[in-house]
Design an enzyme around this catalytic site. Structure first.
Site, short mmCIF file in Angstrom:
data_model
loop_
_atom_site.label_atom_id
_atom_site.label_comp_id
_atom_site.label_asym_id
_atom_site.label_seq_id
_atom_site.Cartn_x
_atom_site.Cartn_y
_atom_site.Cartn_z
N ASP A 181 0.42 -0.92 0.07
CA ASP A 181 -0.11 0.12 -0.13
C ASP A 181 1.27 0.85 0.25
O ASP A 181 1.84 1.18 1.02
CB ASP A 181 -0.21 -0.12 1.65
CG ASP A 181 -1.84 0.78 1.47
OD1 ASP A 181 -1.10 2.52 1.19
OD2 ASP A 181 -3.26 0.84 1.51
N HIS A 182 0.82 1.60 -1.02
CA HIS A 182 2.47 3.04 -1.08
C HIS A 182 2.45 3.82 -0.43
O HIS A 182 3.34 4.85 0.13
CB HIS A 182 2.31 3.09 -2.37
CG HIS A 182 1.62 4.52 -3.43
ND1 HIS A 182 0.18 4.38 -3.45
CD2 HIS A 182 1.92 5.87 -3.61
CE1 HIS A 182 -0.21 5.35 -4.49
NE2 HIS A 182 0.44 5.75 -4.10
N HIS A 244 -5.41 3.32 1.27
CA HIS A 244 -4.94 4.51 1.61
C HIS A 244 -5.36 4.71 3.05
O HIS A 244 -4.81 4.78 3.54
CB HIS A 244 -4.88 4.98 0.50
CG HIS A 244 -4.12 4.40 -0.80
ND1 HIS A 244 -3.52 3.63 -0.69
CD2 HIS A 244 -4.32 4.88 -1.95
CE1 HIS A 244 -2.78 3.33 -2.01
NE2 HIS A 244 -3.86 4.23 -2.82
C1 BG6 Z 1 -3.32 4.93 -6.42
C2 BG6 Z 1 -5.06 5.18 -6.84
O1 BG6 Z 1 -3.29 3.82 -5.42
O2 BG6 Z 1 -3.15 5.60 -5.67
C3 BG6 Z 1 -4.65 6.42 -7.84
O3 BG6 Z 1 -5.13 3.94 -8.10
C4 BG6 Z 1 -4.33 7.24 -7.51
O4 BG6 Z 1 -6.30 6.28 -8.50
C5 BG6 Z 1 -3.19 7.04 -6.50
O5 BG6 Z 1 -4.46 8.26 -8.32
C6 BG6 Z 1 -2.77 8.11 -6.05
O6 BG6 Z 1 -1.19 8.47 -4.96
P1 BG6 Z 1 -0.91 9.10 -5.02
O7 BG6 Z 1 0.64 8.78 -4.19
O8 BG6 Z 1 -0.04 10.16 -5.97
O9 BG6 Z 1 -1.07 10.13 -3.53
#
Ligand code: BG6
Length: 494
Positions: A181-182, A244
């Protein structure tokens, strides 16, 4: 300590994730000395590519996306020789047997000791068959450790996630599975626990006696881009909420773990997810969750199409590109404290912020001054600005009676010289070190789906209202209402 000796297998090596995130992350780790010389990367995809072509791809990706550029002063050749490519059809077992031979050669060449990290930058439907072929092709028979790193979406709902998990678990142990989950790789999300548990003036107040509500905003300016096909089946709740946003709630709400060890931390996070109030009836869902979809509008003065006009999206799509929810963590610490969460595409700014609104002080002492005290706020700025912001009350300088809110604003990302690692860099590093703290465990995933599935099914069966909002605005008014009825408002984001 640094990452272990590692042989990285990148499935989906010609794809977007590899190019934008994974190669740059490996390069930064190498430049920072976090990766020893004893590593190798095997890029895998169907497309034929020579090692030279692949190394060129890697170089371009680094030039475009990495924190460090592949400048002349650095020994590029020395880095590039760790990269190999093999064209692979993931349905063909015999090709996995060939991959085994290639892996053994690289392992011997770079003295990797049999440690294998399989990164599946692939559609989840393929996780099962890749895992079986890794096993049947003999790739798991090694002296060292083996780990599987997988990307979201982990299923579409609880039953599909269970099925996926069963497939993976036929081959890998839970401890070997690293679910990305980044958001958990982001510096300020990781900082939540430090700010909470390392500061005398927060943790004692961190409960329903002093906190009025918590607000999490994850706003994006982009639309669905070219991902209409995927997104229309997912929607904002599955795409951002299940993972997230619920993960950020767990970081905010968990009890202090007895030790800062991965399983202790994850145990505490699971308890939060278990305490989430699940909405049982469609009426409950309607009272607590607002969904929206962007319509045509303007972004930075330029007209942009509505969601239904995007490529890959049906004209009558009822998929939400926005949701806001009032969530409760029904345990002793949080009883009665609403967690308001919202996320959407085509909102006015790109930002992620977590706001803690403290309860009002009794203002009778100041009543005669006719001053309305503003509540104290603690804000974690996660993205794109990284920092911590505190709002408190102080005497208006020079005045006799005035009280004004003042800000203490720490901007981490503004500091010259700070070049914080990308989320993927930190997560790859952790996976190579065997630290699973910031990866989601199966029970977390399952409980998150349990929560989300109820909302999805109420939306599906009872077609609750889908609010259309013009692109470039803050989403449906109903989301303001969600807080207004409790006497609160969304705090403006940075
Ligand atoms: C991803 C989603 O997990 O997170 C995308 O699938 C989204 O839809 C993205 O744009 C947002 O990540 P960050 O790090 O750019 O806020």
């Amino acid at each position: 300590f640094g990452a272990d000796r590692t042989l990285f297998f990148i499935f989906g090596a010609t794809g977007d994730l590899a190019r934008r995130k994974l190669f740059p992350a490996i390069y930064s780790l190498f430049r920072e000395g976090k990766l020893s010389e004893r590593f190798a990367v095997i890029g895998l995809a169907r497309r034929p590519r020579t090692n030279e072509q692949f190394r060129d791809d890697v170089k371009h990706s680094i030039e475009e996306f990495a924190r460090y550029k592949s400048e002349k002063d650095h020994n590029w050749e020395q880095f590039a020789e760790h990269f190999h490519y093999m064209s692979l059809d993931i349905n063909k077992l015999e090709q996995f047997q060939q991959l085994k031979t290639v892996a053994e050669q690289l392992d011997a060449k770079f003295d990797i000791g049999g440690n294998r990290l399989f990164y599946l930058a692939l559609a989840p439907e393929l996780f099962g068959s890749v895992s079986y072929n890794l096993r049947d092709g003999g790739l798991l028979e090694t002296e060292g450790w083996r780990r599987l790193v997988i990307e979201k979406p982990f299923g579409y709902d609880l039953p599909s996630a269970e099925k996926l998990n069963e497939q993976i678990r036929q081959v890998f142990q839970e401890e070997e599975v690293y679910r990305i989950d980044h958001y958990l790789g982001k510096e300020m999300v990781q900082n939540i626990e430090v700010v909470r548990f390392a500061n005398a003036f927060f943790e004692p107040l961190w409960n329903n006696k002093y906190i009025a509500n918590i607000q999490i905003t994850l706003s994006e300016t982009v639309g669905v881009e070219e991902r209409g096909g995927y997104y229309d089946h997912a929607g904002a709740l599955r795409d951002m909420g299940q993972n997230h946003m619920l993960q950020m709630i767990t970081m905010m709400a968990m009890e202090p773990p007895s030790r800062m060890e991965p399983e202790d931390i994850r145990d505490e996070k699971v308890k939060v997810l278990r305490s989430l109030r699940v909405f049982h009836s469609p009426e409950e869902v309607a009272r607590h969750v607002v969904r929206g979809q962007y319509d045509t509008g303007e972004m930075k003065g330029k007209p942009v199409p509505g969601y239904r006009d995007e490529e890959g999206v049906p004209d009558d799509s009822a998929t939400e590109t926005y949701f806001a929810a009032k969530v409760f963590v029904d345990n002793f610490r949080w009883a009665g404290v609403p967690f308001y969460i919202r996320t959407g595409k085509r909102l006015p700014v790109k930002t992620t912020e977590v706001v803690v609104e403290f309860k009002n002080m009794p203002d009778n002492v100041y009543f005669s001054r006719k001053t309305k005290l503003e509540p104290n706020l603690l804000v974690f700025r996660v993205n794109p600005t990284e920092g911590i912001y505190l709002k408190m009350n102080a005497k208006q300088p020079g005045s006799q009676w005035g009280i004004v809110p003042i800000a203490m604003d720490f901007c981490q990302s503004c500091e010259v010289g700070i070049n914080t690692p990308e989320a993927y860099e930190r997560l790859l590093y952790d996976a190579a070190r065997g630290d699973s703290t910031y990866f989601t465990r199966w029970d977390e995933v399952a409980l998150a789906w349990r929560f989300v599935d109820r909302i999805e099914s109420a939306w599906r069966d009872h077609s609750s209202e889908l609010h259309r909002y013009p692109a470039g605005t803050w989403g449906p008014d109903a989301a303001q209402q969600l807080l207004a009825e409790d006497g609160f408002k969304w705090w403006p984001v940075n």
